[in-house]
Design an enzyme around this catalytic site. Structure first.
Site, PDB file in Angstrom:
ATOM      1  N   HIS A   1      60.689  66.156 -15.283  1.00 24.46           N
ATOM      2  CA  HIS A   1      59.735  66.964 -14.810  1.00 24.46           C
ATOM      3  C   HIS A   1      58.315  66.110 -14.681  1.00 24.46           C
ATOM      4  O   HIS A   1      58.018  66.379 -13.821  1.00 24.46           O
ATOM      5  CB  HIS A   1      59.589  68.671 -15.137  1.00 24.46           C
ATOM      6  CG  HIS A   1      58.489  69.197 -15.282  1.00 24.46           C
ATOM      7  ND1 HIS A   1      58.174  69.976 -14.581  1.00 24.46           N
ATOM      8  CD2 HIS A   1      56.735  69.108 -16.204  1.00 24.46           C
ATOM      9  CE1 HIS A   1      57.415  70.136 -14.392  1.00 24.46           C
ATOM     10  NE2 HIS A   1      56.182  69.804 -15.243  1.00 24.46           N
ATOM     11  N   GLU A   2      58.332  65.219 -15.528  1.00 27.78           N
ATOM     12  CA  GLU A   2      56.766  64.189 -15.502  1.00 27.78           C
ATOM     13  C   GLU A   2      56.457  63.690 -14.772  1.00 27.78           C
ATOM     14  O   GLU A   2      55.354  63.701 -13.929  1.00 27.78           O
ATOM     15  CB  GLU A   2      57.180  64.129 -17.175  1.00 27.78           C
ATOM     16  CG  GLU A   2      56.205  65.269 -18.092  1.00 27.78           C
ATOM     17  CD  GLU A   2      55.380  65.641 -17.742  1.00 27.78           C
ATOM     18  OE1 GLU A   2      54.297  65.588 -16.976  1.00 27.78           O
ATOM     19  OE2 GLU A   2      55.156  66.942 -18.653  1.00 27.78           O
TER      20      GLU A   2
ATOM     21  N   HIS B   1      55.942  64.582 -11.192  1.00 31.82           N
ATOM     22  CA  HIS B   1      53.950  64.768 -11.292  1.00 31.82           C
ATOM     23  C   HIS B   1      53.497  63.557 -10.376  1.00 31.82           C
ATOM     24  O   HIS B   1      52.763  63.440 -10.394  1.00 31.82           O
ATOM     25  CB  HIS B   1      53.219  65.113 -12.693  1.00 31.82           C
ATOM     26  CG  HIS B   1      53.675  66.762 -12.960  1.00 31.82           C
ATOM     27  ND1 HIS B   1      52.846  67.916 -12.583  1.00 31.82           N
ATOM     28  CD2 HIS B   1      54.121  66.638 -14.193  1.00 31.82           C
ATOM     29  CE1 HIS B   1      53.082  68.671 -12.896  1.00 31.82           C
ATOM     30  NE2 HIS B   1      54.038  68.623 -13.686  1.00 31.82           N
TER      31      HIS B   1
ATOM     32  N   HIS C   1      51.394  62.537  -7.466  1.00 26.35           N
ATOM     33  CA  HIS C   1      50.906  61.869  -7.030  1.00 26.35           C
ATOM     34  C   HIS C   1      50.593  60.367  -6.007  1.00 26.35           C
ATOM     35  O   HIS C   1      49.104  60.727  -5.584  1.00 26.35           O
ATOM     36  CB  HIS C   1      49.809  61.642  -8.915  1.00 26.35           C
ATOM     37  CG  HIS C   1      48.715  59.546  -8.768  1.00 26.35           C
ATOM     38  ND1 HIS C   1      48.412  59.496 -10.498  1.00 26.35           N
ATOM     39  CD2 HIS C   1      48.234  59.890  -8.054  1.00 26.35           C
ATOM     40  CE1 HIS C   1      47.136  59.173  -9.684  1.00 26.35           C
ATOM     41  NE2 HIS C   1      46.704  59.463  -9.191  1.00 26.35           N
TER      42      HIS C   1
END
Length: 233
Positions: A95-96, A99, A103
């Site tokens: 999940h991270e 991100h 980006h």
């Protein structure tokens, strides 16, 4: 009493969701991956598979402290997620990485949220003081317009906007993570569904927070649109 009712209900639902989330992660932290890959290794593989070479995977203290920092391009995983080789660890780490991928691709909502962070930090410092002081002046004056209350509501509006923008960002990061897990066969069928369930419950915490904030905003606005002589507080 309306305000306290909204806050109370939101707090109760949030408490229930967070309890369920922690229980899910506790259970899935015992479901070890067939691949024997740690959260750190999962994150590094997902980054590599997407051609992201300038993001570091770090270990940080705490529980559920996992986050992606776009300022220094680091994925920060809690010690347990960083080291564990479980369904819970793979869900969080992927999940991270979602991100980080947002980006890299210039995801518009993420860019907007990052621009709002300085404004949100300012709003968070004064919003509660402004609203409570404004409500006190408003009702003690028999319902006369309060500039402080309007300022407080304006600051709280920014908090609500930030919460609502966060929702699609979190769901999108989870979708990117799950798509990668499924396409790369990093996990088996059972592990995939456990990771998916973990991310769904994690997303629910953001949903509850956003809806609670929105309900409070509607209440504050109703003070000016409804009968000002009614007792709301």
């Amino acid at each position: 009493m309306t305000y306290y009712l909204i806050v109370g209900i939101t707090f109760l639902i949030s408490l229930i969701v967070n309890t369920i989330l922690k229980n899910k992660f506790r259970v899935y932290s015992k479901l070890y991956l067939d691949s024997h890959m740690s959260g750190k290794e999962i994150a590094e593989k997902m980054l590599t598979d997407h051609g992201i070479w300038d993001v570091k995977v770090l270990s940080v203290e705490g529980e559920l402290t996992d986050h992606y920092n776009p300022m220094n391009k680091t994925i920060n995983l809690s010690e347990k997620v960083y080291n564990d080789k479980t369904a819970a660890a793979v869900a969080v780490s992927a999940h991270e990485c979602g991100h980080a991928l947002q980006h890299r691709l210039g995801y518009n909502l993420l860019k907007l949220r990052n621009h709002l962070i300085p404004i949100l930090n300012f709003s968070s410092r004064f919003v509660n003081i402004a609203i409570m002081s404004g409500l006190t002046v408003f009702y003690s004056s028999g319902g006369k317009d309060s500039l402080i209350l309007k300022l407080g509501i304006g600051l709280f509006f920014l908090v609500v906007v930030f919460s609502l923008i966060t929702l699609p960002i979190e769901f999108d990061a989870s979708n990117r993570a799950l798509t990668w897990l499924r396409n790369k066969n990093v996990v088996n069928h059972q592990e995939y569904h456990k990771a998916k369930e973990s991310l769904n419950w994690a997303a629910m915490t953001y949903v509850v927070s956003a809806l609670g904030s929105l309900a409070q905003l509607i209440y504050f606005l109703s003070i000016f649109t409804g009968d000002k002589k009614d007792e709301h507080f």
